[in-house]
Design an enzyme around this catalytic site. Structure first.
Site, PDB file in Angstrom:
ATOM      1  N   TYR A 245     -18.362  37.248 -12.933  1.00  0.00           N
ATOM      2  CA  TYR A 245     -17.624  36.745 -14.092  1.00  0.00           C
ATOM      3  C   TYR A 245     -17.102  35.396 -13.682  1.00  0.00           C
ATOM      4  O   TYR A 245     -16.514  35.247 -12.603  1.00  0.00           O
ATOM      5  CB  TYR A 245     -16.471  37.705 -14.439  1.00  0.00           C
ATOM      6  CG  TYR A 245     -15.637  37.274 -15.604  1.00  0.00           C
ATOM      7  CD1 TYR A 245     -15.894  37.810 -16.893  1.00  0.00           C
ATOM      8  CD2 TYR A 245     -14.596  36.360 -15.464  1.00  0.00           C
ATOM      9  CE1 TYR A 245     -15.121  37.411 -17.979  1.00  0.00           C
ATOM     10  CE2 TYR A 245     -13.839  35.951 -16.539  1.00  0.00           C
ATOM     11  CZ  TYR A 245     -14.103  36.481 -17.807  1.00  0.00           C
ATOM     12  OH  TYR A 245     -13.350  36.077 -18.876  1.00  0.00           O
TER      13      TYR A 245
ATOM     14  N   ALA B 254      -7.949  38.686 -14.978  1.00  0.00           N
ATOM     15  CA  ALA B 254      -8.966  38.583 -13.924  1.00  0.00           C
ATOM     16  C   ALA B 254      -8.347  38.821 -12.556  1.00  0.00           C
ATOM     17  O   ALA B 254      -8.853  39.605 -11.740  1.00  0.00           O
ATOM     18  CB  ALA B 254      -9.600  37.194 -13.975  1.00  0.00           C
TER      19      ALA B 254
ATOM     20  N   ALA C 198      -3.739  33.975 -19.889  1.00  0.00           N
ATOM     21  CA  ALA C 198      -3.955  35.402 -20.152  1.00  0.00           C
ATOM     22  C   ALA C 198      -5.229  35.877 -19.466  1.00  0.00           C
ATOM     23  O   ALA C 198      -5.245  36.888 -18.755  1.00  0.00           O
ATOM     24  CB  ALA C 198      -4.036  35.637 -21.652  1.00  0.00           C
ATOM     25  N   GLU C 199      -6.267  35.130 -19.669  1.00  0.00           N
ATOM     26  CA  GLU C 199      -7.563  35.472 -19.065  1.00  0.00           C
ATOM     27  C   GLU C 199      -7.438  35.535 -17.528  1.00  0.00           C
ATOM     28  O   GLU C 199      -7.929  36.449 -16.868  1.00  0.00           O
ATOM     29  CB  GLU C 199      -8.576  34.383 -19.461  1.00  0.00           C
ATOM     30  CG  GLU C 199      -9.979  34.673 -18.998  1.00  0.00           C
ATOM     31  CD  GLU C 199     -10.899  33.471 -19.194  1.00  0.00           C
ATOM     32  OE1 GLU C 199     -10.434  32.414 -19.674  1.00  0.00           O
ATOM     33  OE2 GLU C 199     -12.081  33.611 -18.858  1.00  0.00           O
ATOM     34  N   GLN C 200      -6.718  34.545 -17.036  1.00  0.00           N
ATOM     35  CA  GLN C 200      -6.541  34.479 -15.580  1.00  0.00           C
ATOM     36  C   GLN C 200      -5.749  35.669 -15.060  1.00  0.00           C
ATOM     37  O   GLN C 200      -6.092  36.246 -14.044  1.00  0.00           O
ATOM     38  CB  GLN C 200      -5.830  33.172 -15.241  1.00  0.00           C
ATOM     39  CG  GLN C 200      -5.724  32.931 -13.744  1.00  0.00           C
ATOM     40  CD  GLN C 200      -5.014  31.629 -13.460  1.00  0.00           C
ATOM     41  OE1 GLN C 200      -5.411  30.582 -13.973  1.00  0.00           O
ATOM     42  NE2 GLN C 200      -3.963  31.696 -12.686  1.00  0.00           N
TER      43      GLN C 200
END
Lengths: 541, 197
Positions: free
Chosen positions: A374, A450, A445-447
């Site tokens: 990803y 992840a 947020a994505e970070q």
């Protein structure tokens, strides 16, 4: 009266001696070679006060001719003035004293030697001179004159037929003095001349073969030992040789000594000097004297065994052997070197191993995951280029990986959080692309999701890629700092516009591939896919 | 000639002894004996004397003629007389350039001695094996010559140990017996002395 007695003695004595001659003891037999025309005298036994008589070829009449004859006897000697070819033959002299009667046999060979010849190969003298500054050779013109000195001596010297000339040569009476002798002075010499003896002139010639001692005097040198030490175990048997080279004219002993005493006297039979062997070498001799030590004892350690050759001496001493660490060192090196090689080239080795074993990998690792990685990247123009173009170009097209790149693979309309979470769970690696500047808030947020996935136990493995040198990580989230500290980051040093940066075989991509899971067997061979990169702009800002 | 390499090897005593036995049996000249000059009472090591060629400055060589050693120009057909030489172990050498030796013609079957009472000492040839004298370990001064030689010199001289100042000499005249003379006279007291293998 007196003269009558002399005559009667002269007549009677020879006959008496002839009577005895058969019983006389033959004391000596010799040969004489003489050139025709020379003055020639031979002597019977010298220093005898008794009568001596000369006979020829077994004749019973002694040669007692007066001095005016060509052949005559004077005292004990027989003279031929001059000698002729016909005088060749056997001669005998007999002398009697109170102890008995003695005779001497002399074979005389008179040779006719043409004066035109340079060297008489049958009859010559041998003379030997060393290489030095100044030596002499001798013309034995008077060797048949029984010590009589003739007058008006004149001598000319020749070498190989040529008269001798030059500053190096000087004639002194019967001698030829040669200065600065060298090897070329050897050869065939001849001295010719004349002298006057008893008012008659006689010619003579002598041939001389001169040899020059091979080389200049060799210095005495001990070749072994050379004041050194050797190692030997207690109880061992040792043979040490003393090798000495020296000139043939040297005269000295070669001995093994300890404290100035012969070893044979100090150690009885345990340490013994052997027999000397001599060998001829260039310019001299080489002698070898062995020393044998039987059952080396403690007292022998550190002892100086001195080989003495005349004034020269050299020693050898024996030491306890030091433990041998070389074997251990070699073993350590043998282990260390492959380890170092593995550490230095681990990336290459792993990639090579994967390539080699690729046919044996299963088509899919059965872990239930869809993506190999990803990709989490800041949404800027340049990073879009890297993440959306270069990364898939290399990892997907060249290496056969399957990537999830947000912005390319997410379906529009799906909630970001669920997409991210789902995709990360379906991925084997998480590639985080970092910029020196802070990431924008909309990516936070994505970070978070992840990094959360990465930090949970048995979570996804992270590959940090720095797009430029990041001096300070303090502004980064703590989670990123933790990952960086734990496993480091790979820094992009290439140029996005350059073709070489797009090759899966350059150092950066190798490091990325190393951290990626094994490549898929169905991926195309490297590098196959033509790459377009003109759209990219430089990443460096 | 090939000579053994310079090395320190394990003892090969057996082989070495075999070699020496061979020397004893066949008189191999290549194994000339050990010579030791210093110390007394050491056991006998010498098997045979060393052989030396001797000739004087006027190129006269020694020949044994009627029990007398004469100095003669060497003709191409004349045989060579080598002197057997052994060290005298009964006399300690005090000077590094002087070696006490005993010399004998006919490979040492006879020996040279110096004799005389007052006046000029004479050279005599004694009917004695040189090896018997070597084994005696006595001063034997009458049989001993002090070989004066130096490392840098080409020649040497032989002084009688019994008559200091008297040297082995030859006449300038050929075919004369060797004698003893003091230096500075007409006689030749300087010799070439070469070891013959």
């Amino acid at each position: 009266m007196k003269s009558t007695l002399e005559i009667s003695c002269a007549v009677i004595l020879p006959f008496l001696s002839v009577l005895y001659s058969e019983k006389c003891i033959l004391e000596e037999k010799s040969q004489k070679h003489i050139e025709e025309g020379e003055a020639f005298g031979i002597d019977c036994f010298q220093h005898t006060d008794y009568s001596t008589f000369w006979y020829r070829n077994g004749s019973k009449t002694p040669i007692t001719k007066p001095n005016s004859s060509r052949i005559y006897q004077q005292d004990t000697a027989l003279w031929f003035l001059p000698v002729t070819y016909h005088d060749s033959g056997s001669y005998e002299c007999i002398t009697q004293d109170s102890t008995g009667c003695y005779k001497k046999n002399i074979q005389i060979e008179v040779f006719n030697y043409s004066a035109s010849l340079c060297f008489n190969e049958n009859h010559f003298y041998e003379q030997k001179i060393p290489i030095s500054t100044n030596e002499k050779i001798v013309c034995n013109y008077n060797d048949n004159l029984l010590g009589q000195e003739p007058d008006d001596l004149s001598i000319n010297w020749f070498k190989e037929c040529n008269p001798m000339r030059g500053e190096r040569f000087r004639i002194s009476e019967s001698e030829l003095i040669i200065n600065n002798i060298n090897k070329d002075d050897m050869g065939k010499y001849q001295c010719k001349g004349s002298y006057t003896y008893l008012r008659h002139k006689y010619n003579f010639s002598r041939s001389i073969r001169v040899s020059v001692l091979k080389t200049e005097r060799k210095r005495t040198e001990i070749l072994h030992p050379r004041n050194h030490t050797i190692e030997a175990e207690l109880g061992s048997n040792i043979l040490i040789e003393c090798n000495v080279s020296y000139s043939k004219s040297s005269f000295f002993s070669i001995s093994w000594m300890v404290n100035n005493t012969l070893v044979d006297l100090v150690f009885k039979d345990r340490i013994e000097e052997g027999f000397q062997e001599d060998h001829e070498i260039e310019g001299g001799l080489l002698s070898v004297v062995p020393l044998t030590i039987t059952k080396l004892q403690n007292e022998d350690y550190g002892q100086r065994f001195v080989c003495r050759a005349g004034q020269t001496a050299a020693y050898i001493s024996i030491h306890r052997p030091t433990r041998n660490f070389t074997g251990l060192a070699a073993l350590v090196l043998l282990i260390l070197i492959p380890v170092i090689i593995c550490l230095l080239f681990k990336t290459e080795i792993v990639l090579w191993y994967r390539k080699l074993c690729r046919p044996f990998f299963h088509k899919k690792v059965l872990d239930g995951k869809i993506y190999d990685a990803y990709v989490l990247y800041p949404k800027t123009n340049t990073q879009d280029c890297f993440a959306l173009k270069v990364l898939p170009d290399v990892l997907e097209k060249q290496c056969g990986y399957n990537l999830f790149i947000p912005g390319r693979d997410d379906l529009p309309g799906k909630a970001l959080v669920s997409v991210v979470d789902e995709a990360i769970r379906q991925s084997r690696r998480l590639i985080i692309i970092l910029l020196p500047e802070l990431p924008s808030l909309d990516e936070a947020a994505e970070q978070h999701i992840a990094v959360y996935r990465a930090l949970v136990p048995d979570g996804i493995k992270v590959i940090l890629i720095e797009m430029a040198k990041i001096k300070d990580y303090s502004h980064m989230p703590e989670s990123i700092r933790y990952i960086k500290q734990k496993q480091g980051a790979i820094r992009w040093k290439g140029d996005l516009t350059k073709k070489s940066s797009h090759s899966a075989n350059n150092r950066f991509w190798k490091r990325v591939r190393y951290r990626m899971p094994p490549e898929h067997p169905n991926s195309p061979e490297l590098p196959l896919v033509p790459i377009t990169f003109s759209a990219c702009e430089p990443t460096r800002t | 000639m090939q000579f053994p390499p310079i090395s320190v090897t394990k003892l090969r005593l057996k082989k070495h002894c075999e070699h020496c036995r061979k020397v004893l049996l066949h008189g191999d000249r290549s194994c000339s004996p050990r010579v030791s000059w210093i110390g007394t009472g050491s056991k006998e090591k010498l098997i045979a004397p060393s052989r030396f060629r001797i000739w004087d400055l006027s190129q006269k060589y020694f020949f044994l003629e009627n029990k007398t050693l004469v100095a003669v120009p060497k003709g191409s057909n004349s045989p060579e007389e080598l002197l057997g030489v052994v060290p005298n172990r009964g006399i300690k050498d005090t000077n590094a350039n002087i070696f006490p030796i005993i010399m004998g013609p006919q490979d040492g079957k006879r020996v040279l001695s110096c004799a005389g009472s007052g006046g000029q000492p004479q050279i005599k040839i004694e009917e004695e094996d040189i090896m018997n004298l070597y084994g005696k370990n006595e001063p034997l001064k009458n049989f001993t010559f002090l070989n004066h030689t130096g490392d840098g010199q080409q020649t040497c001289s032989f002084e009688s140990a019994a008559f200091p100042g008297w040297f082995l000499s030859t006449s300038t005249e050929p075919n004369k017996p060797i004698s003893l003379s003091q230096k500075g006279g007409a006689e030749i007291t300087t010799f070439y002395f070469e070891k013959s293998k």
